[in-house]
Design a protein around this motif. Structure first.
Motif, PDB file in Angstrom:
ATOM      1  N   THR A   1       0.552  -1.296   0.167  1.00 40.38           N
ATOM      2  CA  THR A   1       0.146  -0.282   0.386  1.00 40.38           C
ATOM      3  C   THR A   1       0.679   1.231  -0.565  1.00 40.38           C
ATOM      4  O   THR A   1       0.258   2.507  -0.487  1.00 40.38           O
ATOM      5  CB  THR A   1      -0.768  -0.115   1.419  1.00 40.38           C
ATOM      6  OG1 THR A   1      -0.301  -0.185   2.398  1.00 40.38           O
ATOM      7  CG2 THR A   1      -1.550  -0.816   1.138  1.00 40.38           C
ATOM      8  N   SER A   2       2.208   0.952   0.434  1.00 47.63           N
ATOM      9  CA  SER A   2       2.736   2.674   0.460  1.00 47.63           C
ATOM     10  C   SER A   2       3.319   2.810  -0.793  1.00 47.63           C
ATOM     11  O   SER A   2       4.071   4.154  -0.926  1.00 47.63           O
ATOM     12  CB  SER A   2       4.044   2.014   1.864  1.00 47.63           C
ATOM     13  OG  SER A   2       4.736   1.184   1.312  1.00 47.63           O
ATOM     14  N   GLY A   3       3.051   1.461  -1.832  1.00 41.85           N
ATOM     15  CA  GLY A   3       4.318   1.597  -3.390  1.00 41.85           C
ATOM     16  C   GLY A   3       3.541   1.978  -4.218  1.00 41.85           C
ATOM     17  O   GLY A   3       1.690   2.143  -3.733  1.00 41.85           O
ATOM     18  N   HIS A   4       3.353   2.503  -5.355  1.00 40.34           N
ATOM     19  CA  HIS A   4       2.685   2.235  -6.434  1.00 40.34           C
ATOM     20  C   HIS A   4       2.809   2.148  -8.060  1.00 40.34           C
ATOM     21  O   HIS A   4       4.126   2.036  -7.692  1.00 40.34           O
ATOM     22  CB  HIS A   4       2.039   3.824  -6.751  1.00 40.34           C
ATOM     23  CG  HIS A   4       0.923   4.537  -7.289  1.00 40.34           C
ATOM     24  ND1 HIS A   4       1.128   4.124  -8.880  1.00 40.34           N
ATOM     25  CD2 HIS A   4      -0.161   4.550  -6.976  1.00 40.34           C
ATOM     26  CE1 HIS A   4      -0.105   4.428  -9.362  1.00 40.34           C
ATOM     27  NE2 HIS A   4      -0.916   4.649  -8.122  1.00 40.34           N
ATOM     28  N   VAL A   5       2.164   1.094  -8.785  1.00 41.15           N
ATOM     29  CA  VAL A   5       2.524   1.149 -10.127  1.00 41.15           C
ATOM     30  C   VAL A   5       1.734   2.229 -11.342  1.00 41.15           C
ATOM     31  O   VAL A   5       0.542   1.758 -10.734  1.00 41.15           O
ATOM     32  CB  VAL A   5       3.046  -0.545 -10.505  1.00 41.15           C
ATOM     33  CG1 VAL A   5       2.345  -0.882 -11.205  1.00 41.15           C
ATOM     34  CG2 VAL A   5       3.043  -1.409  -9.278  1.00 41.15           C
ATOM     35  N   THR A   6       2.184   1.975 -12.108  1.00 41.12           N
ATOM     36  CA  THR A   6       1.095   2.818 -13.182  1.00 41.12           C
ATOM     37  C   THR A   6       1.541   2.399 -14.565  1.00 41.12           C
ATOM     38  O   THR A   6       2.937   1.420 -14.968  1.00 41.12           O
ATOM     39  CB  THR A   6       2.320   4.285 -13.163  1.00 41.12           C
ATOM     40  OG1 THR A   6       2.216   5.257 -12.109  1.00 41.12           O
ATOM     41  CG2 THR A   6       1.357   5.087 -14.675  1.00 41.12           C
ATOM     42  N   GLY A   7       0.642   1.341 -15.101  1.00 43.51           N
ATOM     43  CA  GLY A   7       0.676   0.904 -16.825  1.00 43.51           C
ATOM     44  C   GLY A   7       0.228   1.618 -17.299  1.00 43.51           C
ATOM     45  O   GLY A   7      -0.556   2.841 -17.381  1.00 43.51           O
ATOM     46  N   VAL A   8       1.108   1.175 -18.523  1.00 43.74           N
ATOM     47  CA  VAL A   8       1.154   2.651 -19.459  1.00 43.74           C
ATOM     48  C   VAL A   8       0.905   1.230 -20.741  1.00 43.74           C
ATOM     49  O   VAL A   8       1.963   0.526 -21.055  1.00 43.74           O
ATOM     50  CB  VAL A   8       2.276   3.247 -20.353  1.00 43.74           C
ATOM     51  CG1 VAL A   8       1.767   4.214 -19.063  1.00 43.74           C
ATOM     52  CG2 VAL A   8       3.669   2.713 -20.329  1.00 43.74           C
ATOM     53  N   ASP A   9      -0.186   2.519 -21.910  1.00 45.29           N
ATOM     54  CA  ASP A   9      -0.342   1.091 -22.991  1.00 45.29           C
ATOM     55  C   ASP A   9      -0.483   2.346 -24.382  1.00 45.29           C
ATOM     56  O   ASP A   9      -1.378   2.479 -23.774  1.00 45.29           O
ATOM     57  CB  ASP A   9      -1.399   0.144 -23.192  1.00 45.29           C
ATOM     58  CG  ASP A   9      -0.981  -1.414 -23.833  1.00 45.29           C
ATOM     59  OD1 ASP A   9      -0.378  -2.212 -23.813  1.00 45.29           O
ATOM     60  OD2 ASP A   9      -1.182  -0.699 -25.102  1.00 45.29           O
ATOM     61  N   CYS A  10       0.112   2.013 -25.421  1.00 46.75           N
ATOM     62  CA  CYS A  10      -0.470   2.712 -26.482  1.00 46.75           C
ATOM     63  C   CYS A  10      -1.763   2.690 -27.223  1.00 46.75           C
ATOM     64  O   CYS A  10      -2.389   3.145 -27.908  1.00 46.75           O
ATOM     65  CB  CYS A  10       0.264   3.072 -27.913  1.00 46.75           C
ATOM     66  SG  CYS A  10       0.618   1.392 -28.374  1.00 46.75           S
ATOM     67  N   CYS A  11      -2.395   1.696 -26.230  1.00 46.10           N
ATOM     68  CA  CYS A  11      -3.987   1.211 -27.072  1.00 46.10           C
ATOM     69  C   CYS A  11      -4.869   1.384 -25.941  1.00 46.10           C
ATOM     70  O   CYS A  11      -4.941   0.994 -24.517  1.00 46.10           O
ATOM     71  CB  CYS A  11      -4.789  -0.665 -26.879  1.00 46.10           C
ATOM     72  SG  CYS A  11      -3.442  -0.781 -28.668  1.00 46.10           S
ATOM     73  N   PRO A  12      -5.218   2.337 -26.620  1.00 44.63           N
ATOM     74  CA  PRO A  12      -7.633   3.318 -25.171  1.00 44.63           C
ATOM     75  C   PRO A  12      -8.022   1.884 -25.011  1.00 44.63           C
ATOM     76  O   PRO A  12      -8.133   1.956 -23.988  1.00 44.63           O
ATOM     77  CB  PRO A  12      -8.186   4.140 -25.988  1.00 44.63           C
ATOM     78  CG  PRO A  12      -6.785   4.447 -26.946  1.00 44.63           C
ATOM     79  CD  PRO A  12      -6.136   3.996 -27.470  1.00 44.63           C
ATOM     80  N   ASP A  13      -8.453   0.756 -25.555  1.00 44.51           N
ATOM     81  CA  ASP A  13      -9.472  -0.255 -26.153  1.00 44.51           C
ATOM     82  C   ASP A  13      -8.250  -1.323 -24.573  1.00 44.51           C
ATOM     83  O   ASP A  13      -9.131  -1.928 -23.844  1.00 44.51           O
ATOM     84  CB  ASP A  13      -9.463  -0.975 -26.943  1.00 44.51           C
ATOM     85  CG  ASP A  13      -9.899   0.030 -27.849  1.00 44.51           C
ATOM     86  OD1 ASP A  13     -10.441   0.913 -27.278  1.00 44.51           O
ATOM     87  OD2 ASP A  13     -10.023  -0.821 -29.029  1.00 44.51           O
ATOM     88  N   PHE A  14      -6.902  -1.555 -24.790  1.00 45.51           N
ATOM     89  CA  PHE A  14      -5.856  -1.893 -23.840  1.00 45.51           C
ATOM     90  C   PHE A  14      -6.839  -1.469 -22.273  1.00 45.51           C
ATOM     91  O   PHE A  14      -6.619  -2.025 -21.104  1.00 45.51           O
ATOM     92  CB  PHE A  14      -5.502  -2.207 -23.857  1.00 45.51           C
ATOM     93  CG  PHE A  14      -4.944  -3.114 -24.901  1.00 45.51           C
ATOM     94  CD1 PHE A  14      -5.566  -3.424 -25.638  1.00 45.51           C
ATOM     95  CD2 PHE A  14      -3.963  -3.355 -25.802  1.00 45.51           C
ATOM     96  CE1 PHE A  14      -5.839  -4.261 -26.927  1.00 45.51           C
ATOM     97  CE2 PHE A  14      -3.623  -4.027 -26.954  1.00 45.51           C
ATOM     98  CZ  PHE A  14      -4.122  -4.810 -27.403  1.00 45.51           C
ATOM     99  N   VAL A  15      -5.887  -0.387 -22.083  1.00 46.75           N
ATOM    100  CA  VAL A  15      -6.798   0.375 -20.974  1.00 46.75           C
ATOM    101  C   VAL A  15      -7.752   0.228 -20.495  1.00 46.75           C
ATOM    102  O   VAL A  15      -7.856   0.685 -19.260  1.00 46.75           O
ATOM    103  CB  VAL A  15      -5.671   2.452 -20.711  1.00 46.75           C
ATOM    104  CG1 VAL A  15      -6.005   2.693 -19.984  1.00 46.75           C
ATOM    105  CG2 VAL A  15      -4.688   1.706 -21.515  1.00 46.75           C
ATOM    106  N   ASN A  16      -8.989   0.582 -21.062  1.00 47.69           N
ATOM    107  CA  ASN A  16     -10.183   0.976 -20.109  1.00 47.69           C
ATOM    108  C   ASN A  16      -9.972  -0.191 -19.963  1.00 47.69           C
ATOM    109  O   ASN A  16     -11.284  -0.226 -18.985  1.00 47.69           O
ATOM    110  CB  ASN A  16     -10.851   0.679 -21.964  1.00 47.69           C
ATOM    111  CG  ASN A  16     -11.537   2.053 -22.294  1.00 47.69           C
ATOM    112  OD1 ASN A  16     -10.790   3.359 -22.026  1.00 47.69           O
ATOM    113  ND2 ASN A  16     -11.515   2.384 -23.689  1.00 47.69           N
ATOM    114  N   VAL A  17      -9.829  -1.302 -19.859  1.00 47.97           N
ATOM    115  CA  VAL A  17      -9.792  -3.229 -20.038  1.00 47.97           C
ATOM    116  C   VAL A  17      -9.137  -3.260 -18.331  1.00 47.97           C
ATOM    117  O   VAL A  17     -10.032  -3.693 -17.739  1.00 47.97           O
ATOM    118  CB  VAL A  17      -9.514  -3.825 -21.091  1.00 47.97           C
ATOM    119  CG1 VAL A  17      -9.715  -6.025 -19.912  1.00 47.97           C
ATOM    120  CG2 VAL A  17     -10.497  -4.623 -22.023  1.00 47.97           C
TER     121      VAL A  17
END
Length: 296
Positions: A79-95
């Motif tokens: 809980t004291s850490g954080h992860v950011t996910g990035v992808d070039c496809c908005p459809d993937f990010v929406n899922v």
């Protein structure tokens, strides 16, 4: 330590490769998510216990796809850490965002971004990428962007496919297609360099050194992956995605005229593969590549 604003949007990606992923590949990946995510996770599941990620770490997940790796990393950092996910496809990010809401985790978020072109600098302790860096048009530039996103002494781990002959789950169907159809034209729209562009460790080591990484290491990962729940699904999957799918797509009308013969040969291929109650399985092979950014 500077506090990271995880709400700041990333630069929106615009390039022919990104457009191809969004227009052509994203709908197919959504259709076959259960095959892709289930198979790729067999490699990351072996890698995760070896990651040098500490509780409380700030982590970036490049090419996060549907977000399963991002959420797994979020559980690792606590809980004291954080992860950011990035992808070039908005459809993937929406899922991925939908999966995040269902998970109950509060230490992860997602952005649409092209990691090859732009990332925030010196904000992360670790950068992870599963089967994404092989598609960088300029690998050295993309790897350098990832290196700059790391704090001094930060760690990159990325997973890429090994040589084609070690990956019959993709290569065997490609060989079948090439018995019927020509290689795609070099100028045909595509997803980038392709899944085996980082198979050669000598080449990749040179690329990573040029990008500024040190302490570079390679470790082999092997796994059997699902190629379809049925033979018909395995055939449809190969004709939609991957090297065989590229050959079939670019051949156009010629491919449709030969579809019956192609499907007959693919049926024979998958009939000879390993079957169990979950479906059809074939061998796959990857590299776990790790490296460090220099201490300042």
């Amino acid at each position: 330590m500077t506090k990271i604003d995880h709400t700041t949007p990333f630069a929106v990606p615009v390039s022919p490769i990104v457009e191809f992923w969004n227009d052509v590949l994203a709908p197919k990946f959504l259709t076959y998510r259960h095959i892709l995510e289930g198979g790729l996770s067999r490699h990351s599941a072996q890698v995760f216990p070896r990651l040098e990620i500490q509780n409380g770490a700030q982590v970036l997940d490049v090419g996060c796809g549907f977000g399963d790796t991002t959420l797994a990393l979020a559980r690792m950092v606590g809980t004291s850490g954080h992860v950011t996910g990035v992808d070039c496809c908005p459809d993937f990010v929406n899922v991925a965002q939908s999966e995040l809401r269902s998970s109950g985790l509060a230490n992860a978020n997602f952005h649409v971004a092209d990691a090859e072109v732009h990332l925030p600098e010196q904000q992360y302790d670790s950068v992870f990428a599963r089967f994404g860096t092989m598609f960088f048009v300029n690998p050295v530039s993309g790897l350098r962007t990832m290196r700059k996103a790391l704090r001094p002494g930060g760690r990159l781990t990325h997973i890429v496919w090994r040589h084609r002959e070690e990956n019959p789950w993709l290569a065997a169907a490609r060989s079948v297609l090439l018995e019927h159809l020509p290689q795609p034209d070099a100028d045909a729209p595509c997803c980038g360099p392709g899944p085996f562009s980082m198979a050669d460790p000598t080449l990749v080591r040179t690329q990573m050194e040029a990008a500024g990484f040190t302490d570079i290491s390679f470790e082999k990962i092997d796994a059997q992956v699902l190629v379809g729940r049925t033979i018909d699904e395995a055939i449809a999957f190969q004709l939609a995605i991957g090297p065989a799918g590229e050959i079939f797509r670019t051949a156009g009308d010629a491919a449709e005229r030969k579809r019956s013969a192609i499907e007959t040969d693919l049926h024979a291929l998958f009939s000879a593969a390993r079957h169990d109650a979950d479906g059809i399985w074939m061998n796959s092979a990857s590299w776990m590549i790790s490296a460090t950014t220099p201490q300042q």
